[in-house]
Design an enzyme around this catalytic site. Structure first.
Site, short mmCIF file in Angstrom:
data_model
loop_
_atom_site.label_atom_id
_atom_site.label_comp_id
_atom_site.label_asym_id
_atom_site.label_seq_id
_atom_site.Cartn_x
_atom_site.Cartn_y
_atom_site.Cartn_z
N ARG A 290 0.83 -1.21 0.00
CA ARG A 290 0.00 0.00 0.00
C ARG A 290 0.87 1.26 0.00
NH1 ARG A 290 -3.63 -1.31 3.58
NH2 ARG A 290 -5.27 -1.80 2.08
N ALA A 291 2.02 1.22 0.65
CA ALA A 291 2.90 2.39 0.68
C ALA A 291 3.32 2.78 -0.73
CB ALA A 291 4.12 2.11 1.55
#
Length: 667
Positions: free
Chosen positions: A285-286
């Site tokens: 997700r980062a």
């Protein structure tokens, strides 16, 4: 291009462009508005830094939204949801344009209020299943704002996680089966002094910003002047910013239109991946959020190709809360480390130089997260009228903490929702019912409501099908779940505590209990006593990280003011009960029982213990008297005066201390 929202001098909110000294926060909110796919913003900061003011001001500059007229779920007329409970919608429906909506989710909201619920009175009286939408439906295609998001009850956190992950809200209970879209930009504010967020919810926020009040007197004067001017004449103040508000709104609209044209080159994508990998982030997700933020920043800056400045700005906002860290490490991103990661990564392809290029997305002025955490904790202590740790002495560190067993109170209370002791709460298994007070919200108990209304049908003149139900008939469900507790540590830091090894074992055990409290979101506090006085090292708070820092820095040495320590502990518990009467405490007193400060030191300590016992505080006394030489057994006498359970550190050192304390049953 969609029209920008209009502004006028009649606006009642503080203008977004009038906010002073919060450029990073303003940039994060703007980027989230340009690209809602980023996933929202978490704003961390000390009290009184205008976090809520900035969030509420954002709606004045957001583009308007086209919705299907009469749809309670804000369906897009160009792409109506085929499963909308108010549908099906015809393509020929004339769209309705309304202002962007910011929905506030109160910390104490019930699950029914958030998800929506069955309209009980209509269901019983008319025989229809009528669904009343909740806050998630209202926030669809808008912003969902949670102030003090770190204090949100766990069951509401679970609801938000499900909606954020699926983009839909589903209600399956009480004969209601409804699903509707719930795509929103989640914006949360929090004070780190009150504790951290669950990792699952923390990761759902696309960006995070740490906010502290400026220490520059010139900036502080500007802030005060702006606020006083607004309070003196709100319409006149907002009118002065109409031009800036309109210009900013138009720029957001242009950036939204440009968003689809921005090119994220392979080299820029590789640079983002290399930077995220260098910070050892969990999951992917980062990388996704950083890429989306870099694209939004490029559009905001008027560029069609992502450059290194866009990647830098995105990483500063998307990675601080995602880099891997220990539970008690302060979140944040070191600027030097970020620059090193950028320099060691593959640079994006350089576009043609443009001397007239757009702005860089807003001024800099990053915040040192470590400084932010220290300042906020110190401010909290000053506001509470307490002082920091005892004067410098021999400081002994703890060893590696270990997993602690569950500490719980045996009897079921009525405390705040949590994950520790049994209690009557809003969630859990059904154990009974109770009458509704006024128009109180809550999950109805259908069978009990029917039983309450049934005997009165003849008097009420009911004829035909259905049931004549009045508000006073409604019964609410009583559920038994889990509550959070206040674990207050009172630690003897005097020179009589024995060897450094023994004090190190005590600190390790307490840190392990604090780790358990961190995972269960309990409130903790720390009182120390040494020399001539007792010190509130940390008032009751959810910030377990701060408690660990205070404990690790705790020096030992000097006389033992035991009576003062017990009286200070009683005062902390008294104030805590006033502020949060529903949170039941457990006192863990760590001492060898000696009292060497003042006249009649030990009799005064026993007198204070007797007074504390009268308050009914559940207590554990851990005897840290060394085994060498003659043992006085003073801690055992103190435990008897307190009505507490007595434990010997020789039997419960390190891991045994945690096991014995957490296994005890408190009446």
């Amino acid at each position: 291009m969609r029209p920008a929202p209009t502004t006028s001098g009649t606006a009642s909110g503080f203008p977004f462009t009038a906010v002073v000294g919060m450029e990073d926060l303003q940039l994060a909110l703007i980027l989230a508005a340009i690209s809602p796919a980023i996933g929202g913003v978490l704003i961390r900061g000390e009290k009184g830094t205008a976090k809520s003011t900035a969030v509420r001001a954002l709606t004045e500059i957001l583009p308007p939204v086209d919705v299907v007229p009469g749809c309670r779920f804000s369906c897009d007329p160009d792409h109506p949801d085929p499963t909308c409970p108010d549908g099906p919608h015809q393509a020929s429906d004339a769209p309705l344009t309304r202002a962007a909506r910011l929905v506030e989710l109160p910390v104490g909201a019930t699950e029914d209020r958030v998800l929506g619920s069955l309209h009980l009175e209509r269901a019983l009286a008319e025989g229809v299943t009528a669904y009343e939408p909740g806050l998630l439906a209202a926030s669809h295609r808008g912003l969902l704002y949670v102030d003090e998001v770190n204090l949100l009850h766990d069951h509401l956190v679970d609801v938000l996680l499900d909606a954020a992950a699926m983009g839909r809200a589903t209600v399956e209970r009480d004969g209601v089966s409804v699903t509707h879209p719930a795509r929103f930009v989640l914006v949360g504010t929090m004070n780190p002094e009150e504790g951290e967020l669950r990792p699952q919810l923390l990761d759902r926020f696309g960006l995070t910003v740490d906010v502290v009040a400026s220490r520059d007197p010139a900036v502080r004067v500007e802030v005060i002047r702006a606020r006083l001017s607004y309070e003196a004449d709100p319409p006149g103040f907002t009118t002065r910013y109409d031009g800036a508000q309109r210009e900013l709104a138009e720029r957001i609209v242009k950036a939204r239109d440009l968003l689809s044209e921005v090119i994220l080159t392979d080299s820029a994508l590789r640079q983002i991946a290399e930077i995220c990998a260098s910070f050892d982030v969990d999951g992917m997700r980062a990388d996704l959020v950083t890429a989306r933020t870099a694209v939004a920043h490029a559009a905001w800056s008027g560029r069609t190709v992502v450059e290194v400045d866009d990647v830098r700005a995105a990483a500063k906002l998307a990675l601080p809360h995602r880099k891997r860290r220990n539970p008690f490490d302060a979140p944040g991103l070191d600027d030097d480390q970020l620059e090193e990661a950028i320099n060691n990564s593959t640079p994006p392809a350089d576009p043609d130089d443009d001397p007239d290029g757009g702005p860089d997305g807003g001024p800099g002025g990053g915040v040192d997260p470590d400084e932010s955490g220290a300042d906020s904790a110190d401010d909290h202590e000053r506001a509470s009228g307490t002082t920091g740790p005892a004067p410098a002495g021999d400081v002994v560190g703890s060893s590696e903490p270990y997993k602690a067993r569950l500490l719980s109170v045996q009897s079921a209370g009525a405390g705040v929702a949590g994950r520790r002791s049994r209690a009557i709460t809003d969630v859990g298994r059904v154990v009974g019912d109770r009458p509704r007070i006024g128009r109180e919200s809550g999950r109805p108990h259908l069978l009990a409501t029917i039983r309450s209304a049934a005997p009165h049908q003849q008097v009420r003149g009911r004829s035909g099908p259905g049931l004549a139900v009045r508000p006073e008939d409604v019964r609410l469900t009583v559920r038994e779940g889990r509550e959070g507790n206040l674990v207050l540590f009172a630690v003897d830091a005097s020179g009589s505590m024995g060897t450094k090894k023994r004090m190190g074992e005590v600190k390790t055990a307490i840190v392990s209990l604090l780790l358990d409290a961190y995972q269960r979101r309990d409130t903790v506090g720390l009182v120390t006593f040494a020399g001539a006085a007792a010190t509130v090292a940390l008032p009751p708070t959810g910030s377990v990280e701060t408690a660990v820092r205070r404990l690790e820095a705790l020096p030992t040495g000097g006389r033992t003011p035991l009576a003062e320590g017990l009286l200070q502990t009683a005062e902390v518990l008294r104030i805590a009960a006033i502020r949060d009467a529903r949170r039941r405490p457990l006192l863990v007193l760590v001492t060898d029982g000696r009292a060497t400060h003042g006249d009649n030191a030990f009799p005064r300590a026993r007198q204070a213990a007797g007074w504390l016992a009268q308050q009914g505080i559940a207590t554990v006394v851990v005897d840290c008297e060394p085994h060498r030489g003659v043992r006085l057994g003073l801690a055992a006498e103190l435990a008897a005066d307190l009505g507490a359970e007595y434990l010997d550190l020789g039997d419960v050192a390190a891991g045994n201390l945690v096991r014995t304390v957490t296994e005890r049953r408190v009446a």
